[in-house]
Design a protein around this motif. Structure first.
Motif, PDB file in Angstrom:
ATOM      1  N   ILE A 199      -6.792  -2.173  -5.889  1.00 38.02           N
ATOM      2  CA  ILE A 199      -7.806  -1.334  -5.246  1.00 38.02           C
ATOM      3  C   ILE A 199      -8.812  -0.828  -6.277  1.00 38.02           C
ATOM      4  CG2 ILE A 199      -8.190   0.754  -3.893  1.00 38.02           C
ATOM      5  CD1 ILE A 199      -6.820  -1.534  -2.365  1.00 38.02           C
ATOM      6  N   VAL A 202      -3.966   5.329  -7.079  1.00 33.98           N
ATOM      7  CA  VAL A 202      -4.742   4.127  -6.745  1.00 33.98           C
ATOM      8  C   VAL A 202      -4.135   2.908  -7.427  1.00 33.98           C
ATOM      9  CG1 VAL A 202      -7.007   3.048  -6.867  1.00 33.98           C
ATOM     10  CG2 VAL A 202      -6.824   5.504  -6.447  1.00 33.98           C
ATOM     11  N   LEU A 223      -4.948   9.860  -1.784  1.00 37.05           N
ATOM     12  CA  LEU A 223      -5.952   8.800  -1.874  1.00 37.05           C
ATOM     13  C   LEU A 223      -7.356   9.327  -1.576  1.00 37.05           C
ATOM     14  CD1 LEU A 223      -4.030   5.833  -0.206  1.00 37.05           C
ATOM     15  CD2 LEU A 223      -4.799   5.967  -2.588  1.00 37.05           C
ATOM     16  N   GLU A 252      -7.993   4.016   0.718  1.00 34.23           N
ATOM     17  CA  GLU A 252      -8.210   2.903  -0.216  1.00 34.23           C
ATOM     18  C   GLU A 252      -9.455   2.121   0.173  1.00 34.23           C
ATOM     19  OE1 GLU A 252      -3.792   1.751  -1.907  1.00 34.23           O
ATOM     20  OE2 GLU A 252      -4.481   0.769  -0.059  1.00 34.23           O
ATOM     21  N   HIS A 295     -10.345   8.918  -4.061  1.00 33.43           N
ATOM     22  CA  HIS A 295     -11.594   8.283  -3.624  1.00 33.43           C
ATOM     23  C   HIS A 295     -12.784   9.177  -3.965  1.00 33.43           C
ATOM     24  CE1 HIS A 295     -14.726   7.082  -0.712  1.00 33.43           C
ATOM     25  NE2 HIS A 295     -14.197   5.866  -0.810  1.00 33.43           N
ATOM     26  N   ALA A 317       0.810  -1.212   0.000  1.00 30.42           N
ATOM     27  CA  ALA A 317       0.000   0.000   0.000  1.00 30.42           C
ATOM     28  C   ALA A 317       0.849   1.269   0.000  1.00 30.42           C
ATOM     29  CB  ALA A 317      -0.938  -0.003   1.206  1.00 30.42           C
TER      30      ALA A 317
END
Length: 476
Positions: free
Chosen positions: A42, A38, A21, A159, A25, A7
């Protein structure tokens, strides 16, 4: 280029990566765009969540409450390796204020353990035993995604698909039966940003492998390993099991904790798997029917009773059954079956008898967790058809009565439940208003198709196959 399974690449600033992130998102949840940074694993998970209409504001729901949870944990195969998990993860979790979590193959949390303050925070999130954390329920998260893709997963901050989980980081690895490869669940470590380190993913993978090694040592003839290729028997009626291990996502077989008892897996397959005497045999169609009927009648069946339950044609001569029993004895060994009445010499635990008991006890979620499909779905043996209908009707009625959207969705998304209007209707009623359009549209289509079927005089309870127990539209 960094490892895509990790990650947080080495040297990356977790605060800055967290901001990136969160922006990514937001972009995905607003207009479906996947932006850097990303990762592919994911992005694929987010897309699955979008297709499943998971809300980024979703919260966890407890599906298994006491005493149902306690009963389910006692018979689950991962209960046998909890000491391994605690020994390996305990000190690590306590040192970093992390949590150890173990889920089943459906993403239901069975154990969540760790430092009390972290447990309190997790409780507010719904990260508790009995809660459903599958991808379809809670979006991208390490244990749910690990069982969805069958691979180790590390999920950092935003994530996670659910915004409520953004403050957390987790790493999980699937646990499989050591010989069959059948998915049993996943082991997870959940905590803060420190878990984004590559070592945490490698660590949880090592813990999963240690658990699988311990399962192999505990019982080489484990009754829960429906599909053991190592002990496949030869001879007439037996099929080598190597090709059968592709069905690794099959839900658990019966009698998880039974050490010496023989076991039979006959749900969701036309050829049953019998574990007996430390070996596993895949039975032919007729032998599958015979052994399933004997498992359902441990007291035994007379030759006449077994013949009536086995053959559609009542004119079949008694010598036909005797010949089948002789071939079955040759396959399993001369001491495996007894006569007058016909019965198994050793106790035989079947997956369908486990499901029947769980349904009778009201443990609906646990019962469905062990129900991969109808009993010997291709069989037309009268006794099997009756038993198949009984089990499916009881499971279906229990799902409808429970009125749980997750259980209802699982049923209608299954091959045997996708055309069941009563369950679709119950699902529409159980969902919040904004979540009903898909269920209502499917229900209208089914009602139209079934209306056409009834107009031409088709019986409403015959279905399209030997095992159907509710009206179904004609299929092309």
């Amino acid at each position: 280029m960094g490892d895509p399974s990790v990650a947080l690449p080495g040297g990356a600033d977790p605060v800055e990566r967290g901001r990136e992130l969160r922006r990514a998102h937001e972009a995905f949840t607003v207009d479906g765009r996947v932006e850097a940074p990303v990762r592919a694993v994911i992005a694929k998970s987010w897309r699955r969540c979008a297709r499943a209409r998971v809300s980024p504001e979703c919260t966890a729901r407890v599906e298994l409450a006491e005493p149902e949870l306690r009963a389910y944990r006692e018979v689950h195969p991962l209960a046998r390796v909890m000491p391994v998990f605690r020994e390996l993860v305990g000190a690590f979790a306590a040192h970093g204020a992390h949590l150890l979590a173990v889920c089943d193959a459906r993403g239901t949390l069975l154990w969540v353990e760790g430092e009390s303050a972290t447990l309190d925070r997790a409780r507010g999130l719904g990260f508790v035993p009995g809660a459903r954390w599958s991808e379809s329920a809670m979006g991208t998260n390490a244990p749910g995604t690990a069982v969805a893709v069958g691979e180790p997963v590390q999920v950092f901050g935003a994530e996670h698909f659910s915004r409520h989980v953004h403050p957390w980081t987790c790493a999980a690895a699937p646990v499989r039966h050591p010989r069959t490869g059948r998915l049993l669940g996943a082991v997870d470590i959940t905590g803060g940003d420190g878990l984004a380190h590559p070592h945490s993913l490698a660590f949880v993978q090592a813990v999963a492998r240690a658990a699988e090694a311990q399962l192999a040592l505990l019982d080489p003839g484990d009754a829960g390993n429906a599909g053991d290729p190592a002990g496949a028997a030869g001879g007439a009626g037996a099929v080598p099991l190597a090709a059968d291990t592709a069905h690794s996502a099959t839900p658990p077989a019966p009698a998880y904790g039974a050490g010496a008892a023989d076991s039979l897996a006959a749900l969701g397959r036309d050829e049953a798997l019998l574990v007996t005497g430390g070996r596993t045999v895949r039975l032919g169609h007729r032998h599958s029917e015979i052994v399933a009927l004997l498992a359902h009648h441990p007291e035994g069946l007379s030759g006449e009773e077994l013949s009536i339950a086995l053959y559609e044609d009542e004119r079949v001569a008694p010598v036909t059954l005797r010949a089948e029993m002789s071939r079955l004895r040759s396959l399993l060994g001369p001491r495996a079956l007894l006569s007058r009445p016909y019965r198994t010499a050793a106790p035989l635990e079947a997956d369908f008898t486990t499901v029947i008991r769980l349904l009778a006890a009201g443990a609906v979620s646990a019962a469905l967790g062990g129900y991969p499909g109808p009993l010997l779905p291709g069989s037309r043996a009268p006794g099997i058809v009756r038993l198949r209908r009984r089990i499916e009707d009881q499971a279906r009625a229990a799902v409808i009565a429970r009125a749980d959207a997750g259980l209802l969705a699982d049923w209608v998304c299954s091959p045997w439940g996708e055309d069941d209007p009563a369950v679709w209707r119950a699902l529409a009623a159980a969902l919040p208003r904004e979540g009903r359009p898909v269920a209502l549209a499917r229900l209208r289509a089914l009602d139209a198709e079934l209306g056409d079927v009834r107009l031409v005089g088709r019986p409403s309870r015959t279905g399209t196959g030997a095992g159907a127990t509710y009206p179904q539209p004609a299929r092309s």
